[in-house]
Design an enzyme around this catalytic site. Structure first.
Site, PDB file in Angstrom:
ATOM      1  N   SER A 138      -8.171  -0.693   8.580  1.00 20.84           N
ATOM      2  CA  SER A 138      -8.276   0.019   7.307  1.00 20.84           C
ATOM      3  C   SER A 138      -9.724  -0.084   6.837  1.00 20.84           C
ATOM      4  O   SER A 138     -10.468  -0.971   7.296  1.00 20.84           O
ATOM      5  CB  SER A 138      -7.361  -0.656   6.282  1.00 20.84           C
ATOM      6  OG  SER A 138      -7.659  -0.227   4.975  1.00 20.84           O
ATOM      7  N   TYR A 151      -3.725  -8.227   2.220  1.00 18.71           N
ATOM      8  CA  TYR A 151      -3.990  -7.041   3.040  1.00 18.71           C
ATOM      9  C   TYR A 151      -5.435  -7.048   3.550  1.00 18.71           C
ATOM     10  O   TYR A 151      -5.696  -6.819   4.730  1.00 18.71           O
ATOM     11  CB  TYR A 151      -3.720  -5.797   2.195  1.00 18.71           C
ATOM     12  CG  TYR A 151      -3.744  -4.483   2.936  1.00 18.71           C
ATOM     13  CD1 TYR A 151      -2.623  -4.025   3.642  1.00 18.71           C
ATOM     14  CD2 TYR A 151      -4.876  -3.665   2.922  1.00 18.71           C
ATOM     15  CE1 TYR A 151      -2.640  -2.801   4.297  1.00 18.71           C
ATOM     16  CE2 TYR A 151      -4.895  -2.446   3.579  1.00 18.71           C
ATOM     17  CZ  TYR A 151      -3.773  -2.017   4.258  1.00 18.71           C
ATOM     18  OH  TYR A 151      -3.791  -0.803   4.907  1.00 18.71           O
TER      19      TYR A 151
HETATM   20  P1  NAD Z   1       4.288   3.640   6.469  1.00 23.91           P
HETATM   21  O1  NAD Z   1       4.907   2.764   5.444  1.00 23.91           O
HETATM   22  O2  NAD Z   1       4.476   5.104   6.383  1.00 23.91           O
HETATM   23  O3  NAD Z   1       4.722   3.162   7.921  1.00 23.91           O
HETATM   24  C1  NAD Z   1       4.739   1.806   8.298  1.00 23.91           C
HETATM   25  C2  NAD Z   1       5.561   1.614   9.562  1.00 23.91           C
HETATM   26  O4  NAD Z   1       5.595   0.210   9.869  1.00 23.91           O
HETATM   27  C3  NAD Z   1       7.025   2.072   9.392  1.00 23.91           C
HETATM   28  O5  NAD Z   1       7.487   2.715  10.563  1.00 23.91           O
HETATM   29  C4  NAD Z   1       7.767   0.750   9.200  1.00 23.91           C
HETATM   30  O6  NAD Z   1       9.115   0.784   9.639  1.00 23.91           O
HETATM   31  C5  NAD Z   1       6.946  -0.180  10.087  1.00 23.91           C
HETATM   32  N1  NAD Z   1       7.174  -1.568   9.720  1.00 23.91           N
HETATM   33  C6  NAD Z   1       6.963  -2.143   8.504  1.00 23.91           C
HETATM   34  N2  NAD Z   1       7.388  -3.424   8.535  1.00 23.91           N
HETATM   35  C7  NAD Z   1       7.860  -3.677   9.786  1.00 23.91           C
HETATM   36  C8  NAD Z   1       8.443  -4.806  10.427  1.00 23.91           C
HETATM   37  N3  NAD Z   1       8.642  -5.963   9.808  1.00 23.91           N
HETATM   38  N4  NAD Z   1       8.842  -4.667  11.712  1.00 23.91           N
HETATM   39  C9  NAD Z   1       8.682  -3.500  12.354  1.00 23.91           C
HETATM   40  N5  NAD Z   1       8.129  -2.410  11.812  1.00 23.91           N
HETATM   41  C10 NAD Z   1       7.722  -2.493  10.539  1.00 23.91           C
HETATM   42  O7  NAD Z   1       2.723   3.267   6.434  1.00 23.91           O
HETATM   43  P2  NAD Z   1       1.398   4.063   6.872  1.00 23.91           P
HETATM   44  O8  NAD Z   1       0.672   4.430   5.668  1.00 23.91           O
HETATM   45  O9  NAD Z   1       1.697   5.084   7.903  1.00 23.91           O
HETATM   46  O10 NAD Z   1       0.572   2.856   7.534  1.00 23.91           O
HETATM   47  C11 NAD Z   1       0.406   2.687   8.922  1.00 23.91           C
HETATM   48  C12 NAD Z   1      -0.768   1.758   9.161  1.00 23.91           C
HETATM   49  O11 NAD Z   1      -1.969   2.355   8.661  1.00 23.91           O
HETATM   50  C13 NAD Z   1      -0.641   0.393   8.452  1.00 23.91           C
HETATM   51  O12 NAD Z   1      -1.128  -0.627   9.301  1.00 23.91           O
HETATM   52  C14 NAD Z   1      -1.541   0.560   7.243  1.00 23.91           C
HETATM   53  O13 NAD Z   1      -2.033  -0.660   6.785  1.00 23.91           O
HETATM   54  C15 NAD Z   1      -2.634   1.434   7.823  1.00 23.91           C
HETATM   55  N6  NAD Z   1      -3.415   2.155   6.822  1.00 23.91           N
HETATM   56  C16 NAD Z   1      -2.796   3.014   5.954  1.00 23.91           C
HETATM   57  C17 NAD Z   1      -3.560   3.676   5.024  1.00 23.91           C
HETATM   58  C18 NAD Z   1      -2.959   4.622   4.054  1.00 23.91           C
HETATM   59  O14 NAD Z   1      -3.660   5.034   3.113  1.00 23.91           O
HETATM   60  N7  NAD Z   1      -1.705   5.042   4.209  1.00 23.91           N
HETATM   61  C19 NAD Z   1      -4.948   3.469   4.957  1.00 23.91           C
HETATM   62  C20 NAD Z   1      -5.533   2.595   5.856  1.00 23.91           C
HETATM   63  C21 NAD Z   1      -4.757   1.944   6.787  1.00 23.91           C
END
Ligand code: NAD
Length: 256
Positions: A138, A151
């Protein structure tokens, strides 16, 4: 031979778009996530692009289940060429009220699972003389924001681990890189908008404008497609020398 990719957390948000893009490119895909309709999601993408898919709902909180996910993937597909460590959770709170259980879970899923999955896939990638590990960190792996102690710590940790795995993987054509997005509009961020509104005592509209996109020069949420395209590039045969690096897709946030 079609290559195989495992994308953790690929039944939602960023992971789903990354996994779908790999399927479109002809990869066999191991889907993974806690969403109840994960199997349906995986099959729908598999049919759309005519590639073999499977699905696992293993819980990344436990090291044995992370290892089991890698073993299952290799036993179904015979290979594992690309590992995208994407699954992640978020919790926003001032440190003095930050629940220990939330801290532990964020570190476990966002950072420790990256270690256990990479460790478990290592011997297979060495045998293949090919491996691509792509960590979805991130902009918070590069910069801090208040109220995100767990985080930010986890995402910085992932970037450190990325560098070490790049060095260790170099003799075996195993590369390891991190992608560092700014804000992407996914379920993870939708719930953060609510949390931040409470913490900052603001409306949701003000949180988007004055808190979230404040630090980005480009005042737009980062597109999921751009992240998926970056992952595809990093996975290519020709990307052997791209390793140990963090790619900020953050609308200019970390340029400041
Ligand atoms: P999201 O909530 O849409 O998806 C998260 C996924 O992780 C889901 O499929 C969920 O089931 C899975 N997950 C969560 N806990 C779990 C567990 N205990 N066991 C197995 N699976 C688990 O989130 P997103 O926004 O798509 O984020 C994806 C990645 O991108 C993350 O690592 C997040 O930190 C990173 N990220 C997101 C953003 C943003 O703005 N959305 C920005 C930077 C980085």
């Amino acid at each position: 031979m079609n290559k195989t990719v495992l994308v953790t957390g690929s039944t939602s948000g960023i992971g789903l778009v990354i996994a779908s893009q790999f399927a479109k490119e002809g990869y066999q895909v191991m889907f993974h996530g806690l969403e109840a309709n994960g199997n349906e999601i995986a099959n729908e993408v598999g049919e759309r692009y005519n590639v073999k898919v499977a699905f696992s709902s293993s819980n990344l909180l436990r090291s044995e289940d992370v290892e089991g996910l890698i073993e299952e993937t290799i036993s179904i597909f015979g290979y594992l060429h690309v590992l995208v460590n994407n699954a992640g959770i978020q919790y926003v709170s001032p440190i003095e009220d930050f629940p220990n259980s939330k801290y532990k879970n964020i570190i476990a899923i966002n950072m420790n699972a990256v270690f256990y999955a990479s460790k478990a896939v290592w011997s297979q990638m060495k045998r293949q003389q090919f491996g691509r590990i792509i960590n979805i960190s991130s902009v918070h792996g590069l910069r801090a924001s208040e109220f995100k102690s767990a985080y930010v710590a986890a995402k910085h940790g992932v970037i450190g681990m990325t560098k070490v795995l790049a060095l260790e993987g170099a003799p075996y054509n195993i590369t390891c890189n991190a992608i560092c997005p700014g804000y992407v509009k996914t379920p993870l961020v939708e719930s953060q908008i609510d949390d931040q509104a409470k913490v900052h005592k603001m409306t949701k509209e003000d949180v988007i404008e004055k808190v979230m996109l404040k630090k980005q020069a480009v005042k737009q949420f980062v597109s999921v497609e751009a992240i998926a395209e970056m992952a595809i590039l990093l996975a290519k045969d020709t990307s052997t020398t791209i390793t140990g690096t963090s790619f900020a897709l953050d609308g200019g946030w970390s340029a400041q």
